[in-house]
Design an enzyme around this catalytic site. Structure first.
Site, PDB file in Angstrom:
ATOM      1  N   ARG A 157     106.154  51.052  69.772  1.00 46.22           N
ATOM      2  CA  ARG A 157     107.540  51.484  70.018  1.00 46.22           C
ATOM      3  C   ARG A 157     107.928  52.688  69.176  1.00 46.22           C
ATOM      4  O   ARG A 157     109.097  52.992  69.024  1.00 46.22           O
ATOM      5  CB  ARG A 157     108.484  50.343  69.640  1.00 46.22           C
ATOM      6  N   GLU A 211      97.189  21.846  57.384  1.00 42.77           N
ATOM      7  CA  GLU A 211      97.069  23.233  56.903  1.00 42.77           C
ATOM      8  C   GLU A 211      97.499  23.319  55.445  1.00 42.77           C
ATOM      9  O   GLU A 211      98.359  22.546  55.009  1.00 42.77           O
ATOM     10  CB  GLU A 211      97.978  24.153  57.720  1.00 42.77           C
ATOM     11  N   LYS A 271     102.159  21.573  57.124  1.00 44.86           N
ATOM     12  CA  LYS A 271     101.820  22.750  56.310  1.00 44.86           C
ATOM     13  C   LYS A 271     101.827  22.320  54.844  1.00 44.86           C
ATOM     14  O   LYS A 271     102.463  21.336  54.479  1.00 44.86           O
ATOM     15  CB  LYS A 271     102.852  23.844  56.541  1.00 44.86           C
ATOM     16  N   HIS A 288      99.221  22.673  70.623  1.00 45.09           N
ATOM     17  CA  HIS A 288      97.852  22.397  70.158  1.00 45.09           C
ATOM     18  C   HIS A 288      97.525  20.894  70.120  1.00 45.09           C
ATOM     19  O   HIS A 288      96.496  20.455  70.626  1.00 45.09           O
ATOM     20  CB  HIS A 288      97.626  22.969  68.759  1.00 45.09           C
ATOM     21  N   HIS A 333      95.577  28.923  71.704  1.00 37.10           N
ATOM     22  CA  HIS A 333      94.311  29.399  71.135  1.00 37.10           C
ATOM     23  C   HIS A 333      93.394  28.251  70.720  1.00 37.10           C
ATOM     24  O   HIS A 333      92.193  28.435  70.578  1.00 37.10           O
ATOM     25  CB  HIS A 333      94.548  30.409  69.996  1.00 37.10           C
ATOM     26  N   LYS A 346      88.753  27.559  70.998  1.00 35.03           N
ATOM     27  CA  LYS A 346      87.791  27.214  69.934  1.00 35.03           C
ATOM     28  C   LYS A 346      86.604  26.495  70.576  1.00 35.03           C
ATOM     29  O   LYS A 346      86.789  25.534  71.329  1.00 35.03           O
ATOM     30  CB  LYS A 346      88.463  26.304  68.893  1.00 35.03           C
ATOM     31  N   ASP A 368     106.000  24.115  67.038  1.00 38.44           N
ATOM     32  CA  ASP A 368     104.951  25.082  66.701  1.00 38.44           C
ATOM     33  C   ASP A 368     103.545  24.509  66.916  1.00 38.44           C
ATOM     34  O   ASP A 368     102.642  25.235  67.318  1.00 38.44           O
ATOM     35  CB  ASP A 368     105.119  25.497  65.219  1.00 38.44           C
TER      36      ASP A 368
HETATM   37  C1  BG6 Z   1      99.632  28.757  65.406  1.00 40.52           C
HETATM   38  C2  BG6 Z   1     100.859  28.312  64.671  1.00 40.52           C
HETATM   39  O1  BG6 Z   1      99.774  28.546  66.775  1.00 40.52           O
HETATM   40  O2  BG6 Z   1      98.512  28.021  64.930  1.00 40.52           O
HETATM   41  C3  BG6 Z   1     100.690  28.484  63.183  1.00 40.52           C
HETATM   42  O3  BG6 Z   1     101.974  29.072  65.123  1.00 40.52           O
HETATM   43  C4  BG6 Z   1      99.434  27.794  62.711  1.00 40.52           C
HETATM   44  O4  BG6 Z   1     101.815  27.981  62.483  1.00 40.52           O
HETATM   45  C5  BG6 Z   1      98.239  28.214  63.547  1.00 40.52           C
HETATM   46  O5  BG6 Z   1      99.222  28.155  61.345  1.00 40.52           O
HETATM   47  C6  BG6 Z   1      97.015  27.384  63.208  1.00 40.52           C
HETATM   48  O6  BG6 Z   1      95.899  27.907  63.868  1.00 40.52           O
HETATM   49  P1  BG6 Z   1      94.429  27.736  63.273  1.00 40.52           P
HETATM   50  O7  BG6 Z   1      93.553  28.299  64.335  1.00 40.52           O
HETATM   51  O8  BG6 Z   1      94.402  28.494  61.990  1.00 40.52           O
HETATM   52  O9  BG6 Z   1      94.250  26.264  63.055  1.00 40.52           O
END
Ligand code: BG6
Length: 492
Positions: free
Chosen positions: A45, A212, A334, A236, A174, A178, A231
């Protein structure tokens, strides 16, 4: 074979693009997976950013790639296919013409990756459409947050659907990219021995944990609106649950897999009103210590007061005959003690104990599937202590470490998913119906959490979450299985 494609990244100078997307494409280039002639077109941008883009992205790659991956000569070759361009998504001006001219000059397969807030998805698709850039085979890739609840997700999905057919919309989670997560399907459906032991008759409970050690990571405004349930669980964790619980698809095709996952989401027992209090635990981290380093509380890190959760534990049930009365304990947080993602299948204990008390206790068998950071499958069994003459039972571990077999294995979920989108393979992407079903299970939980008695409980950073999470599982006569703690105490 994958043909050369144009990969447009809207939000090309954003955090995701710099940390994951461009480094992922560079890895693909180094592996020889990017067809000759492929162009990466990040939009920015700001003209200044366009001028400096190649330096910026180079520095980011050096920072985010693993040691040894950044090789100057490889990067320089790769950088030739990056064509940064100035586009203000919201404003349809001459810069859109430049983008159109660039794309039309190549006439390749097009992938539009919307690495932007969802608030601009609609206008971006509209401008793409008005510029006639949405060819029959063009694909759009979008990423969470796909909404804030069922209504907003539906709105976002409808906006995109005005311009792209469902089979051209690639929604990323994502975790599905994996390799270890995909391996769950191979483990279940390519190995008879597990599939025969995969139901309520044999399994006592299932635990799915994504733990995490990181905190806010500079994402305060997003995270404090979302919280751990939106989140991590809505996407996930529920995707992992689907892969563990789904029936076998008759073929490994995107439609079949998605149809089976959807059935699981639709069979989740709704948690509403008072059942939310009984079956869920919210936590927020207080100051503590991780790996010997002091870390501040969530609210200190945020610089504000907040009642959002950074930890969730849920007791879920899937109401179908395969899983009748088998609790699925879901947990994510977290600033926990350790970073890992793991699925624990705990089997029922032996029906009748034949050994005398003096032989010691038997432990229920567990199949422990570690998805990250290291990839392994462990089976916890009871054996006779071979070093003793008298019968003594003790737990032992059958350990399959993927690193022993796949020496150079490294999974880059984004690389995988970007290449799949380019190859028009939607198997590892989420269907609109899955998004809707996941939200409709999550929404009533969020609603019940508005009551003050459901405010998060504090937990010390560097631990396993709030006491309530233990109390919830102890009330069922069970325990969270934290492999490393358990082995440290030799008490499996
Ligand atoms: C993301 C979340 O989708 O996944 C994050 O928004 C999180 O908060 C992350 O830390 C964890 O991904 P990974 O691949 O590191 O386990």
């Amino acid at each position: 074979m994958l043909e050369a494609f144009d990969f447009v990244i809207f939000g090309g100078a954003g955090d995701l693009a710099l940390r994951k997307l461009v480094p992922g494409l560079y890895r693909a280039h180094r592996n020889g997976e990017l067809p000759e002639g492929t162009r990466i077109i990040p939009t920015c941008r700001n003209t200044q950013v366009v001028a400096e883009y190649k330096d910026k992205v180079r520095k980011a790659a050096q920072e985010h790639l693993r040691e040894g991956e950044f090789v100057a000569a490889d990067w320089d070759k790769f950088a030739q296919c990056i064509h940064p361009i100035f586009v203000d998504i919201a404003k349809k001006d001459e810069h859109w013409e430049e983008l159109a001219a660039l794309l039309n000059s190549g006439n390749k397969q097009r992938v539009f990756y919307l690495s932007t807030p969802p608030s601009v998805f609609s206008v971006c698709c509209k401008h793409l459409s008005e510029m006639n850039l949405i060819t029959k085979t063009a694909r759009v890739v979008v990423e969470k947050p796909l909404g804030y609840d069922a209504v907003s997700a539906e709105e976002i999905n409808s906006q995109i659907a005005e311009y792209f057919d469902e089979n051209c919309i690639f929604r990323i989670d994502h975790y599905l990219g994996k390799e270890t997560v995909q391996n769950l399907l191979a483990l279940r459906f390519a190995n008879g021995m597990f599939e025969h032991l995969w139901d309520a008759k044999t399994i006592d409970n299932v635990q799915i944990t994504i733990s995490e050690t990181v905190g806010l990571e500079g994402r305060a405004s997003f995270y404090n609106d979302a919280g751990a349930l939106r989140d991590m669980v809505q996407n996930h964790i529920l995707q992992l649950l689907c892969l563990v619980a789904m029936e076998s698809p008759n073929k490994m095709t995107a439609e079949r897999i998605r149809a089976e996952k959807l059935k699981v989401l639709e069979s989740l027992r709704p948690l509403t009103g008072n059942s939310v209090r009984f079956n869920t635990v919210r936590g927020q981290y207080a100051a503590g210590e991780i790996n010997g380093k002091a870390v501040p509380s969530y609210q200190e890190e945020l610089g504000n007061s907040s009642s959002i959760e950074t930890f969730v534990a849920i007791r879920a049930h899937i109401d179908n005959s395969r899983w009748a009365n088998v609790p699925f304990y879901l947990r994510t947080g977290k600033r926990m003690k350790q970073r890992f993602a793991e699925i624990v299948i705990q089997y029922k204990d032996v029906a009748h104990r034949v050994y005398p008390e003096s032989a010691g206790r038997t432990v229920p068998n567990r199949l422990v599937i570690r998805l990250q950071p290291e990839e392994s499958i462990k089976i916890i069994m009871t054996s006779k202590n071979l070093e003793k003459h008298e019968t003594e039972l003790r737990p032992v571990v059958l350990n399959f470490n993927f690193a022993d077999t796949y020496k150079d294995f490294f999974s880059d979920a984004y690389k995988r998913l970007m290449l799949d989108a380019a190859a028009n393979d939607p198997s590892l992407f989420i269907h609109r119906a899955e998004v809707a079903a996941a939200w409709s299970w999550i929404d009533p939980i969020i609603e019940a959490w508005q009551r003050p008695e459901n405010n998060p409980q504090f937990y010390k950073a560097g631990g396993w979450g709030p006491r309530g999470a233990d109390e919830m599982i102890h009330a069922d006569g069970r325990e969270w299985f934290n492999m490393d703690d358990v082995f440290a105490s030799e008490d499996v």
